[in-house]
Design an enzyme around this catalytic site. Structure first.
Site, PDB file in Angstrom:
ATOM      1  N   CYS A  48       0.818  -1.225   0.000  1.00  0.00           N
ATOM      2  CA  CYS A  48       0.000   0.000   0.000  1.00  0.00           C
ATOM      3  C   CYS A  48       0.848   1.271   0.000  1.00  0.00           C
ATOM      4  CB  CYS A  48      -0.964  -0.003   1.177  1.00  0.00           C
ATOM      5  SG  CYS A  48      -2.149  -1.350   1.076  1.00  0.00           S
ATOM      6  N   HIS A  67      -3.907   7.027   1.173  1.00  0.00           N
ATOM      7  CA  HIS A  67      -4.111   5.713   0.553  1.00  0.00           C
ATOM      8  C   HIS A  67      -5.478   5.212   0.992  1.00  0.00           C
ATOM      9  CE1 HIS A  67      -4.121   1.522  -0.215  1.00  0.00           C
ATOM     10  NE2 HIS A  67      -4.010   1.207   1.056  1.00  0.00           N
ATOM     11  N   ASN A  78      -9.969  -1.063  -1.762  1.00  0.00           N
ATOM     12  CA  ASN A  78      -8.542  -0.783  -1.562  1.00  0.00           C
ATOM     13  C   ASN A  78      -7.767  -1.342  -2.752  1.00  0.00           C
ATOM     14  OD1 ASN A  78      -5.842  -0.928  -0.840  1.00  0.00           O
ATOM     15  ND2 ASN A  78      -6.232  -1.551   1.273  1.00  0.00           N
TER      16      ASN A  78
END
Ligand code: COA
Length: 331
Positions: free
Chosen positions: A112, A258, A288
């Site tokens: 991430c 993020h 995500n």
């Protein structure tokens, strides 16, 4: 200065709504929205689309947006946790797709935080004068590797497929990257991880494991623990970036975190005292998308005219590793 001169993204057409997941596992639209904010995500549903191909589409859009040609790119950085192959990396596949032979292509494996690690590397190369136009790509196909049964529901409902890219160019203007900040804490490596197949688990061992404990090859996540660490590190690394430039959260024109979980973003927003107009979220639409989430969100924020020249843009990420990072940019 190194300046983002072009941004692009690509997401697969196939939309998977929470209601669709209710049909394949024990979950509910209500649970997913309440815990994560996610309403739908994109999941690739054909065998031709690969991580590098999605990255290529995003890259082409970013290069066009920068007003450049493929041949103007002199280095490629490709960030993904879901590469096409175990090796070689997806960077060279993207290079092949774009037809830009012999420029360097580097793969980054920081999940991430991967996009911000890549942006930081690109920033250093540009500031050193080694390269002038670097393509920074984040692309993920999660869908193929998720356990889409009730057993895997705590992970599989969260992740989506997508790709985003920016062109970072050397610039004489006062706009550009002010600083980047990178961290990791390997002691928590297994708290959010996909550990097999890999060299620790050779193929004969994998087959034995799979039959014995049925865990398969899908990612595992200690969700609560990840959440607690995420909120702590996001705030820390954003403040680190602000302090470095003697700025405060009031100076942030736009924060693009993020897109891990809407609750995480909202918590950071309240901790930093930011208004809704100072934070951009699109996890509702995409879930995500790991290394792709920040450039996708950046492009959508630009399309919505959420940034103007001179604005202070803050990017921040946290994820598997654990790794976390931030970047402060004068737009
Ligand atoms: N649908 C319905 N129920 C689910 C579910 C799903 N998809 N996934 C888990 N549950 C159940 C659990 O089994 C548990 O049931 P139990 O109470 O009967 O044992 C219950 O919901 C609560 O689970 P828990 O894991 O405690 O929920 P949570 O509030 O921590 O939310 C996450 C789970 C994953 C949404 C949350 O921990 C999170 O977002 N963590 C961070 C994840 C992240 O950001 N990862 C990426 C980092 S980049």
């Amino acid at each position: 200065m190194s300046k983002i001169t072009g941004v692009g993204y690509y997401v697969p057409e196939n939309i998977v709504k929470n209601k669709d997941l209710e049909e394949i596992m024990e979950t509910s639209d209500e649970w997913i929205q309440e815990r994560t904010g996610i309403k739908e995500r994109r999941w690739v549903n054909d065998s031709k689309t690969s991580t590098s191909l999605m990255g290529t589409y995003a890259a082409e859009n970013a290069i066009k947006d920068a007003g450049l040609k493929n041949a103007d790119i002199d280095f490629i950085i490709f960030s993904t946790l879901s590469p096409d192959y175990y090796f070689p990396g997806s960077g060279v596949l993207l290079q092949r797709n774009l037809g830009i032979n012999e420029v360097g292509a580097l793969d980054v494996r920081n999940q991430c935080s991967g996009f911000l690690y890549s942006l930081s590397i690109a920033d250093q190369y540009i500031k050193s004068g080694m390269y002038r136009n670097i393509l920074v790509v984040g692309s993920e196909i999660h869908s193929g590797g998720l356990d889409k049964t009730s057993r895997g529901r705590a992970v599989s409902v969260i992740f989506g497929d997508g790709a985003g890219a920016v062109v970072l160019s050397s610039s004489k203007s006062s706009s550009g990257i002010l600083s980047t900040h990178l961290h990791s804490e390997g002691k928590y490596a297994e708290e959010l991880a996909l550990i097999k197949p890999a060299t620790t688990f050779w193929i004969d061992k994998i087959i034995k494991d799979k039959t014995e404990d049925g865990t398969g090859y899908s990612p595992k996540m200690n969700g609560n623990f990840v959440f607690k660490n995420a909120v702590l590190r996001f705030e820390e690394v954003i403040n680190e970036a602000l302090n470095y430039s003697n700025l405060s959260s009031k100076d942030i024109s736009l924060l693009i975190p993020h897109q891990a979980n809407l609750r995480i973003s909202q918590y950071i927003q309240s901790r930093l005292g930011l208004s809704n107009s100072q934070v951009f979220n699109n996890i509702m639409k995409y879930g995500n998308t790991t290394a792709a989430s920040i450039p996708i969100a950046l492009k959508e924020a630009l399309d919505e005219k959420r940034l103007k020249k001179g604005d202070i843009l803050c990017l921040a990420a946290f994820g598997s590793g654990f790794t976390w990072a931030s970047a402060l940019i004068r737009w």
